[in-house]
Enzyme design. Structure first.
Site, PDB file in Angstrom:
ATOM      1  N   SER A  86       0.813  -1.220   0.000  1.00  0.00           N
ATOM      2  CA  SER A  86       0.000   0.000   0.000  1.00  0.00           C
ATOM      3  C   SER A  86       0.847   1.271   0.000  1.00  0.00           C
ATOM      4  O   SER A  86       0.291   2.375  -0.112  1.00  0.00           O
ATOM      5  CB  SER A  86      -0.931   0.004   1.213  1.00  0.00           C
ATOM      6  OG  SER A  86      -1.885  -1.034   1.106  1.00  0.00           O
ATOM      7  N   CYS A 104     -14.766  -5.290  18.953  1.00  0.00           N
ATOM      8  CA  CYS A 104     -15.886  -4.429  18.553  1.00  0.00           C
ATOM      9  C   CYS A 104     -17.217  -4.877  19.153  1.00  0.00           C
ATOM     10  O   CYS A 104     -17.986  -4.058  19.665  1.00  0.00           O
ATOM     11  CB  CYS A 104     -15.981  -4.387  17.031  1.00  0.00           C
ATOM     12  SG  CYS A 104     -15.833  -5.996  16.230  1.00  0.00           S
ATOM     13  N   GLN A 156     -23.007  -9.697  13.067  1.00  0.00           N
ATOM     14  CA  GLN A 156     -21.828  -8.877  12.802  1.00  0.00           C
ATOM     15  C   GLN A 156     -21.647  -8.559  11.321  1.00  0.00           C
ATOM     16  O   GLN A 156     -21.724  -9.449  10.480  1.00  0.00           O
ATOM     17  CB  GLN A 156     -20.581  -9.569  13.369  1.00  0.00           C
ATOM     18  CG  GLN A 156     -20.649  -9.709  14.878  1.00  0.00           C
ATOM     19  CD  GLN A 156     -19.399 -10.283  15.525  1.00  0.00           C
ATOM     20  OE1 GLN A 156     -19.493 -11.119  16.403  1.00  0.00           O
ATOM     21  NE2 GLN A 156     -18.236  -9.806  15.121  1.00  0.00           N
ATOM     22  N   GLY A 167     -16.157  -5.749   9.970  1.00  0.00           N
ATOM     23  CA  GLY A 167     -15.295  -6.271  11.025  1.00  0.00           C
ATOM     24  C   GLY A 167     -14.150  -7.101  10.489  1.00  0.00           C
ATOM     25  O   GLY A 167     -13.118  -7.264  11.142  1.00  0.00           O
ATOM     26  N   ARG A 206     -21.638 -13.925  11.493  1.00  0.00           N
ATOM     27  CA  ARG A 206     -21.440 -12.918  10.443  1.00  0.00           C
ATOM     28  C   ARG A 206     -22.699 -12.866   9.587  1.00  0.00           C
ATOM     29  O   ARG A 206     -23.206 -13.911   9.169  1.00  0.00           O
ATOM     30  CB  ARG A 206     -20.238 -13.320   9.589  1.00  0.00           C
ATOM     31  CG  ARG A 206     -19.785 -12.247   8.644  1.00  0.00           C
ATOM     32  CD  ARG A 206     -19.061 -11.111   9.320  1.00  0.00           C
ATOM     33  NE  ARG A 206     -17.795 -11.517   9.908  1.00  0.00           N
ATOM     34  CZ  ARG A 206     -17.095 -10.744  10.739  1.00  0.00           C
ATOM     35  NH1 ARG A 206     -17.542  -9.546  11.093  1.00  0.00           N
ATOM     36  NH2 ARG A 206     -15.965 -11.170  11.258  1.00  0.00           N
ATOM     37  N   HIS A 261     -22.709  -3.608  13.746  1.00  0.00           N
ATOM     38  CA  HIS A 261     -22.984  -4.864  14.435  1.00  0.00           C
ATOM     39  C   HIS A 261     -24.246  -4.715  15.291  1.00  0.00           C
ATOM     40  O   HIS A 261     -24.557  -3.620  15.771  1.00  0.00           O
ATOM     41  CB  HIS A 261     -21.850  -5.208  15.403  1.00  0.00           C
ATOM     42  CG  HIS A 261     -20.579  -5.660  14.753  1.00  0.00           C
ATOM     43  ND1 HIS A 261     -20.406  -5.728  13.403  1.00  0.00           N
ATOM     44  CD2 HIS A 261     -19.411  -6.091  15.312  1.00  0.00           C
ATOM     45  CE1 HIS A 261     -19.173  -6.174  13.147  1.00  0.00           C
ATOM     46  NE2 HIS A 261     -18.548  -6.399  14.285  1.00  0.00           N
TER      47      HIS A 261
END
Lengths: 332, 332
Positions: B42, B130, B157, B161, B236, B243
């Protein structure tokens, strides 16, 4: 009944109605005559059954002459109004709505759990709530082994439970999102695509929804277990047709994973799908279109003395509705 | 610290990294110099902060000269390797990974709950999981009022995440579905579009995932409550960035809805969103992009003596990550 039957389907064009036809085909259910009924709006449509087209007729009080078994799946109001007419005409009603589920005169049946209760019917047999039926497929064998006292559960319910229009609403909202068009809401009060809605059915004074209390109320009747308690949060998720339920269950007797696996593996209509390290667990996408429910994520519950946590998925339109109804009809 | 700070962000191009920049802008965080760090892959990218473009540089051991606060959000391995270098260079590390959360030398902080713990740091402060942080925003005020003993919880979730690649995977799977093209799976082992995955993080010997046990392990540290127990199922769902958690909580003392509403309404960073009959309850779609978490579906728990059920939603990238980290930095 060993002879061929005249079957009526009330709500034939709905999501469950269509599945009833497919389940009867798959299970070679003995049908001599088929009467498809629906609202005036759907009358005239044609549906295929065993290679032949059958016209849908408008549901009326006199629609049930000669019918042996009437499978109702058109909402509680329709069942309350028309089931008595079907019974008067000599039919046995298997009702998929909530209209008669708590009526002490009406057996509420999951065949794998309390199939024998069918014998006590007086014309109507109730098909349980979909989330309750799928949960009990795993909870019942565990209850027989360990004696369940209470459960804490959260559901991940597919849009199929709301009906064919909800399936279409999710599909259209997703398509509109991809195309960058405005989203239309007609069935649900809030967007269902890329969202979850912590409401299924309407609210009671207690703050629970009716759907949430069905687990305890219907669970007590089906398991013949008056002391059973269930605290549930029912949630609609953007999944098309299978429900999942996360359960923490407390039992009277000590629980072992070995015994839990043994009784679940032996349970009819249930597949133990539980190899988490290999990423194998029940998922709604795998259960869609499957008769069997799946249970996995088995573990001793870390917040209960005699507790087991598990995760169960099942096709809402099959075990949660059409399959269970046809299994009841087969018991007759 | 009242002076302006030299801030470093490790993992600047990730989903949380981008949010850290936005949160610092919104909160007028006093930044004198900004160092954006990421992997070699990156490096060279440019990110905007307060109208100026900042080039991302490759993370190296000597990246932290002159840095006052280093915000890490690039995974546990990166934190373990590079946080000590940042500390040696004189920076205070706020770490969003799980690398140091259970280290007794490292404060684990939700500012609204245990902000005072920041004072005891020795160079590193950990940002909690989280799902745990969002749940505690509602559980902590209730704990102070009633004394929590244990909870049973299930999560819903968002893909955020997992990171920016997971957001892209859901978007691409949905697009492929609409176009009738084959779906590609790279981030998750199973399709996430129109499905739910009962796995977040890897599995422990007990059958719980690491993510599931964070609620109990991190909750104990943050609330200073060693006896706290939490049985959680982490799931998920195909939601982009907030969430939700369904909780049944047991308390030492009797619970009333009035007192619960009072303490939750007074809690900082939390909005009571609870008018179910009007179809008003927390939903992830409404919480996306919002600093405040929302709590609703409040009801006395029907399977616990002193119990309350509730539903809490919060932006995973904000209170679940970037906002909490910046709030910690503000406490310094």
């Amino acid at each position: 009944m060993s002879r061929n039957l005249h079957i009526a389907i009330v709500g034939a064009t709905g999501a469950v109605g269509i599945e009833l036809l497919r389940v009867m085909e798959r299970r070679s259910f003995p049908v001599s005559k088929l009467t498809l009924l629906a609202s005036a709006r759907s009358a005239g449509k044609k549906l295929e059954f065993r290679g032949e087209m059958h016209e849908v007729r408008e549901l009326r009080e006199d629609s049930f002459a000669g019918v042996d078994v009437a499978l109702f799946s058109a909402g509680g109001g329709i069942s309350k109004t028309f089931a008595p007419h079907a019974v008067s005409a000599g039919a046995v009603v298997v009702d998929n709505s909530s209209a008669f589920r708590m009526d002490p005169q009406v057996p509420l049946v999951v065949p794998e759990v309390n199939g024998a209760d069918v014998a006590g019917h007086r014309g109507i047999i109730a098909n349980p709530n979909c989330t309750t039926a799928i949960t009990l497929m795993a909870l019942w064998p565990l209850h027989r082994e360990f004696g369940v006292t209470r459960i804490f559960a959260s559901s991940y319910q597919a849009v199929s439970g709301t009906g064919a229009q909800a399936i279409e609403e999710l599909r259209k909202q997703v398509e509109a999102t991809v195309k960058g068009e405005p989203l239309v809401r007609e069935v649900y009060p809030h967007q269902i695509a890329f969202n979850v809605l912590p409401q299924v059915d309407s609210f009671l004074e207690t703050g629970y929804t009716k759907e949430e209390m069905k687990m305890q109320n219907e669970g007590r009747r089906i398991m013949h277990h008056e002391g059973f308690r269930a605290s549930v949060t029912c949630v609609r998720v953007p999944v098309y047709r299978a429900h999942s339920i996360a359960v923490s269950a407390e039992f009277e007797r000590p629980v072992s994973l070995e015994a839990a696996r043994r009784v679940l593996s032996a349970a009819p209509g249930l597949r133990v799908t539980d190899d988490p390290v290999a990423k194998v667990y029940p998922m709604p996408l795998d259960c869609a279109g499957e008769d069997d429910c799946r249970v996995g994520r088995l573990r001793l519950d870390c917040a209960l003395e005699n507790g087991l946590s598990f995760w169960v998925s099942g096709d809402q339109l099959l075990k949660g509705a059409a399959l269970n109804a046809i299994q009841i009809a087969e018991l007759l």
